[in-house]
Design an enzyme around this catalytic site. Sequence first.
Site: not given
Lengths: 583, 338
Positions: A313, A394
């Site tokens: 994305d 993350d």
Amino acid sequence: MLNVEVPRHPASTRKILDVEVYSSRSKVYVAVDGTTVLEDEAREQGRGIHVIVLNQATGHVMAKRVFDTYSPHEDEAMVLFLNMVARGRILIFTIKDEGSFHLKDTAKNLLKSLGSQVAPFLSWRDMWTFVGKKGGEVYGEKHAKSPALSTWGDPVLLKTEVHLTSMEDAECHWPDTELNRRRRRFCSKVEGYGSVCSCKDPTPIEFNPDPLKDNKVFDVPVAVIAGNRPNYLYRMLRSLLSAQGVNPEMITVFVDGYYEEPMDVVELFGLAGIQHTPISIKNARVSQHYKASLTATFNLHPEAKFAVVLEEDLDISVDFFSFLSQSIYLLEEDESLYCISAWNDQGYEHTAEDPSLLYRVETMPGLGWVLRKSLYKEELEPKWPTPEKLWDWDMWMRMPEQRKGRECIIPDISRSYHFGIVGLNMNGYFHEAYFKKHKFNTVPNVQLKNVESLKKDAYEIEIHRLLGEAEVLDHSKNPCEDSFVPDTEGKVYVMFIRMEQEADFTTWTQLAKCLHIWDLDVRGNHKGLWRLFRKKNHFLVVGVPASPYSSKKPSSVTPIYMEPPAKEEGAVAVPAVAAAEQT
Amino acid sequence: MDLFRTAEKMGFQWLKILNKDPRLDGMDDLSGTEIPLHYIFKLASHAIHLVVFYERSGHYLWHGPLRLKQHMDRKFVPFRKLHFGRYPGAYEKPELLLASIDDLKVQIPKNPSSFLEEISHSRFLECRYREARAFFQLYPDDASLDAVEFRKKAKSLLHLAALTLNNLGVKFWLSSGTCLGWYRQCNIIPYSKDVDLGVFIRDYKADIIPAFQKAGLPLKHKFGKVEDSLELSFQGEGDIKLDIFFFYEEDDHIWNGGTQAKSGKKFKYLFPKFTLCWTEFVELKVHVPCETLQYVEANYGPDWRVPVKMWDWKSSPSNVQDNGVWPVDEWDDVIQIY
């Protein structure tokens, strides 16, 4: 379920499809020749108009969409989609629950032009089914009006026959080249990609970006981490393949699951794709997918010392590889670096100015970054979170146990743009608030300035130099106001805020909020210093006394203190701190 | 693409063998497109066998087996006569040299005889990842910091040992707990404590001890002697040891010896005869017994699949036998502890 004993038509030269379409308050289904191609009777989902596109020669499903036309703007999306579908395709429509409330005239007119007699009069809680050929005949339509506001129309079942055409009639006649063979394979399988499948002047699927001189990242593998958002993947790969210096042979797309359409997109561009059997759920599934993809990347390229990690994305800037080519040696030579990322968390249209400028930051932004193999193999892979740990990969990478005080290099103006609106951690509001106005570099071939000064000790010298040059602003004014910064351009200003100790971000968070930059957690700092631009001037923020740069503060200046507003009138529910990517 | 069209124009018929990419094998279940492993070009009664090598983690080249698929012509060429393809193979990455042969410019290995010598013992075994995944379903992996630390140290030690032994030209294989870890779970067993290697006694070199010393691994103990039950143990970083067991070949079996320092008792561990194959383990190309199941069962018995954390080397192994006692006057020689 369907009775599979449905009598078939005897084999003839012209094949006929039996199509059944069902519309009701709580359930929709579509069956083609006895095979259910759509069935949705789950509660609380799938409301609106379901659209299925069939290939007019094979009867295969080419696209499936649902537009919640009960809610606003979905009808616009439906119009956009239908306009992209090739002429001759078979379109099947069915309403689940309610599909008329925000079905505006433009959409109604489009449906009318497709041959629907009912669409212009569709109203509240009506049930409706329609099968027609785009630009051709109507195969059937059935409708049930809702008798009263509080009730739904009766369920409607439409049974009709569709005559298939020959393959020739269903395809365009592009010149026979390898590229067009790929295009044909894609376009006869999938719909909804617009002009790449146009018979006349189709959009190119091969890009010939300028080669990059002395390309230091030509042999670095690129891992594209993907899920099931093929239209996003399509957009992302177009920009990636248009970037100067890209080496398509080093790109591998990793799809998290056995989804066909993303693999079709990968094959359209002639790239390598790998499917991963998903394990676990939610963010843990994403985390396991990252791990599998990174391990496989280094197994496929055993000589590589780095890997570029991208998601489906992101738009990739035209100078993405140029940016990396100029900066990657830092990751090789400076052990105090954790990564190079293309993303500046604080780089919004009003706060980023200089495409040749780089920063060191104590965060790992992700969103287009370079991973050192030794970091992965020696530190991260051996202790990657196991499948039952519902952690964001993350967030885990940002923890001190993993980051160990190391920093990432980022550009002032990001080299990636996050366009995803739908995803595990995304929604329209979140995108609008934090991603839409992110600044994205579109200038090709930017020469980065003074890259050597991004090394650990050299950066300190540079910071000290900047602070020496910086003009101290008037701390009696409100830093949130535009007038806090004079109407100049190209100057360097410094502001001091209160920061009691290393983890005191009270004032910074308020400042970030009022400046409309990232405020969900603390990003972009380097030893208690933030760097950005305001009104095209370089703007430094120093946290006193926690930052070692506090020594630059004149004794006459009182660091500004801003505290969070008292919690009275139900403050806006800030979304749970989450990483902004992923499926 | 052009290669094949050109070959066809010249009159060649050709065949290609594709199969799954083993580099995608691992603890995760990945599948991509098949990769080309072999091509055969045939013209009249001549055939050219093009073997495709892939570089893999661990700095070695690998080629796949040649397996014909259902629809392929089994008589295309006399497949049994081909030198490559009976098994997958692993080779040292050769340096190449441009040579002119019959006025054709071709690349050849810089050291052709060395490359050719590898062929007869190039057989490669993939790690059994599917079984490893099944193992971890039953016995979830230890993800503790200690386990991670141990694996890191053990990997490092194994790499250093491999480097040292390779430089000496001493052939070795993964033995005992290290071999079990490879076979059962494709990883180092976190509670295994040591790294275990096997060496045929005929490959023993006196240089081994000083070489390890030089590499930073001092000798911790030496049991037995070259003629009988030799065993060396080197001290690695922290708590971890490198144990080298020397194997003695008899007519119909192979054995290695053990010694109990305090009593002078001798033990013998029996194995059915085995040959050595290559594999990849923790990013290293190493040997393992080709007949691994037999080897592991001999050592750990039929319940080798079940993790056993308390292992007594004197009594736990299935194949252990009492082998008498060292004569006291030899003790200084056969029991050396540092």
